[in-house]
Write a protein that holds these residues in place. Sequence first.
Motif, PDB file in Angstrom:
ATOM      1  N   PRO A   1      -0.956 -31.301  39.492  1.00 51.18           N
ATOM      2  CA  PRO A   1      -1.584 -29.986  39.295  1.00 51.18           C
ATOM      3  C   PRO A   1      -0.788 -29.145  38.293  1.00 51.18           C
ATOM      4  O   PRO A   1       0.024 -28.295  38.672  1.00 51.18           O
ATOM      5  CB  PRO A   1      -1.557 -29.391  40.704  1.00 51.18           C
ATOM      6  CG  PRO A   1      -0.328 -29.993  41.328  1.00 51.18           C
ATOM      7  CD  PRO A   1      -0.203 -31.376  40.761  1.00 51.18           C
ATOM      8  N   LEU A   2      -1.025 -29.365  37.010  1.00 54.72           N
ATOM      9  CA  LEU A   2      -0.158 -28.776  35.986  1.00 54.72           C
ATOM     10  C   LEU A   2      -0.238 -27.257  35.906  1.00 54.72           C
ATOM     11  O   LEU A   2       0.715 -26.615  35.473  1.00 54.72           O
ATOM     12  CB  LEU A   2      -0.471 -29.386  34.614  1.00 54.72           C
ATOM     13  CG  LEU A   2      -0.194 -30.876  34.455  1.00 54.72           C
ATOM     14  CD1 LEU A   2      -0.328 -31.278  32.999  1.00 54.72           C
ATOM     15  CD2 LEU A   2       1.184 -31.246  34.981  1.00 54.72           C
ATOM     16  N   ALA A   3      -1.330 -26.677  36.300  1.00 55.67           N
ATOM     17  CA  ALA A   3      -1.408 -25.213  36.268  1.00 55.67           C
ATOM     18  C   ALA A   3      -0.597 -24.584  37.394  1.00 55.67           C
ATOM     19  O   ALA A   3      -0.265 -23.395  37.351  1.00 55.67           O
ATOM     20  CB  ALA A   3      -2.865 -24.762  36.366  1.00 55.67           C
ATOM     21  N   ALA A   4      -0.249 -25.389  38.403  1.00 55.88           N
ATOM     22  CA  ALA A   4       0.372 -24.840  39.606  1.00 55.88           C
ATOM     23  C   ALA A   4       1.826 -24.442  39.393  1.00 55.88           C
ATOM     24  O   ALA A   4       2.309 -23.499  40.028  1.00 55.88           O
ATOM     25  CB  ALA A   4       0.271 -25.845  40.750  1.00 55.88           C
ATOM     26  N   GLY A   5       2.547 -25.159  38.539  1.00 59.61           N
ATOM     27  CA  GLY A   5       3.951 -24.822  38.322  1.00 59.61           C
ATOM     28  C   GLY A   5       4.134 -23.431  37.735  1.00 59.61           C
ATOM     29  O   GLY A   5       4.821 -22.583  38.335  1.00 59.61           O
ATOM     30  N   PRO A   6       3.533 -23.150  36.583  1.00 54.02           N
ATOM     31  CA  PRO A   6       3.618 -21.794  36.050  1.00 54.02           C
ATOM     32  C   PRO A   6       3.053 -20.741  36.997  1.00 54.02           C
ATOM     33  O   PRO A   6       3.597 -19.632  37.098  1.00 54.02           O
ATOM     34  CB  PRO A   6       2.808 -21.886  34.755  1.00 54.02           C
ATOM     35  CG  PRO A   6       2.933 -23.312  34.332  1.00 54.02           C
ATOM     36  CD  PRO A   6       2.919 -24.085  35.621  1.00 54.02           C
TER      37      PRO A   6
ATOM     38  N   LEU B   1       3.573 -30.816  43.946  1.00 54.37           N
ATOM     39  CA  LEU B   1       4.708 -29.898  43.900  1.00 54.37           C
ATOM     40  C   LEU B   1       5.137 -29.510  45.307  1.00 54.37           C
ATOM     41  O   LEU B   1       4.307 -29.259  46.178  1.00 54.37           O
ATOM     42  CB  LEU B   1       4.334 -28.619  43.134  1.00 54.37           C
ATOM     43  CG  LEU B   1       4.203 -28.714  41.627  1.00 54.37           C
ATOM     44  CD1 LEU B   1       3.756 -27.362  41.072  1.00 54.37           C
ATOM     45  CD2 LEU B   1       5.512 -29.140  40.979  1.00 54.37           C
ATOM     46  N   LEU B   2       6.446 -29.451  45.505  1.00 56.83           N
ATOM     47  CA  LEU B   2       7.042 -28.898  46.712  1.00 56.83           C
ATOM     48  C   LEU B   2       7.680 -27.571  46.321  1.00 56.83           C
ATOM     49  O   LEU B   2       8.445 -27.515  45.352  1.00 56.83           O
ATOM     50  CB  LEU B   2       8.099 -29.850  47.269  1.00 56.83           C
ATOM     51  CG  LEU B   2       8.807 -29.438  48.564  1.00 56.83           C
ATOM     52  CD1 LEU B   2       7.806 -29.385  49.723  1.00 56.83           C
ATOM     53  CD2 LEU B   2       9.930 -30.410  48.882  1.00 56.83           C
TER      54      LEU B   2
ATOM     55  N   ASP C   1      -3.388 -20.317  44.451  1.00 54.35           N
ATOM     56  CA  ASP C   1      -4.484 -21.256  44.697  1.00 54.35           C
ATOM     57  C   ASP C   1      -3.974 -22.697  44.640  1.00 54.35           C
ATOM     58  O   ASP C   1      -3.214 -23.068  43.742  1.00 54.35           O
ATOM     59  CB  ASP C   1      -5.588 -21.077  43.652  1.00 54.35           C
ATOM     60  CG  ASP C   1      -6.351 -19.778  43.835  1.00 54.35           C
ATOM     61  OD1 ASP C   1      -6.220 -19.154  44.910  1.00 54.35           O
ATOM     62  OD2 ASP C   1      -7.075 -19.380  42.891  1.00 54.35           O
ATOM     63  N   GLY C   2      -4.427 -23.478  45.612  1.00 52.05           N
ATOM     64  CA  GLY C   2      -4.066 -24.890  45.636  1.00 52.05           C
ATOM     65  C   GLY C   2      -2.858 -25.217  46.480  1.00 52.05           C
ATOM     66  O   GLY C   2      -2.631 -26.389  46.816  1.00 52.05           O
TER      67      GLY C   2
END
Length: 338
Positions: free
Chosen positions: A211-216, A286-287, A298-299
């Motif tokens: 989920p690449l949008a989740a890190g930022p 991601l943790l 979200d997510g």
Amino acid sequence: MTLTVDELSEAQLLARIFPRLGTSDSVLLGPGDDAAVIAAPDGRTVVSIDTQVQDRDFRLTWPNGSHSTGYDVGWKAAAQNLSDINAMGAVATAMVVSLTLPRTTPVRWVEELAAGLGAAISALGAGDCSVAGGDLSGGSEIVVTVAVMGSLECRDPVLRSGARAGDQLAVCGTLGLAAAGWALLESGIDAADFTPDMEHAAATFARPVPPLAAGPAAAVAGATALMDISDGLLRDAGRLAAASGTRLDLDAVVLDKLAGELEPVARALGANPLHWVLTGGEDHGLLSTFPRGTALPDGFLGIGSVLPGATNQPAVTIAGADSRSVVQDAVGWDHFAV
């Protein structure tokens, strides 16, 4: 007749690879010179590197008869590296790729690998990234090494060491699904007999979707710690706990729910789905930890809490109990122990 890499010069093979890789504005000078030039407007560059080795990280032919296509291996090479940049709260900007190829490798397989790299970058949402160059060499087995660079977008990196007692623990992405897919490929169940659940698990192992949008997004939301889950929840949670000097307690109810989603595949293999959730790697989710009371982006799914560190207590527990009492061999992936 199958064209193999030993029938082409290096220049001819590269000419078949480059058109399949795509471009991005972050790469100011791409393939063709001795080195690439990458834009770094933030003034800092985040760097990570990963390697896939034939018969160690992938098989060309699996015990169940399935085959790893070049597209699969290229996609996974991109995904696992993009996930590491994501886990710092950064945005990927460029990759360089090193390929070691046996002389008998079909040229078509190499072309598919390049296509898989480019497709993953695009489909996973890493539009600022492209392959800036790399290296070709010959060897006895296929080895794919990718180094990826990223930008922090003027934010501070989110480290493993930032978790604090009282924080909430959360995950984003799947847990155990890739491990279920690996177990299917290693089984005797022919891919033609896969149910939709099995097909989804095998596809997640072959072509993970971090989920690449989740890190930022986590960084903006105030995440105190972040890391990629590549070697299994318990192993990686233990690393986060050690880095931050804390303990992590996992929610047994949430774990059971996640395991229940894998039950149809586990039943077919006679496996314990909770084992996959706790020890299975390569989903590349991601943790993360967030201050108590923070609304999770979200997510993200709450999966536990952060406790004060204690030398006489295990680093990771499940509802207060030592995780080893739940899954006896819950060690996760270790490149030198298998």
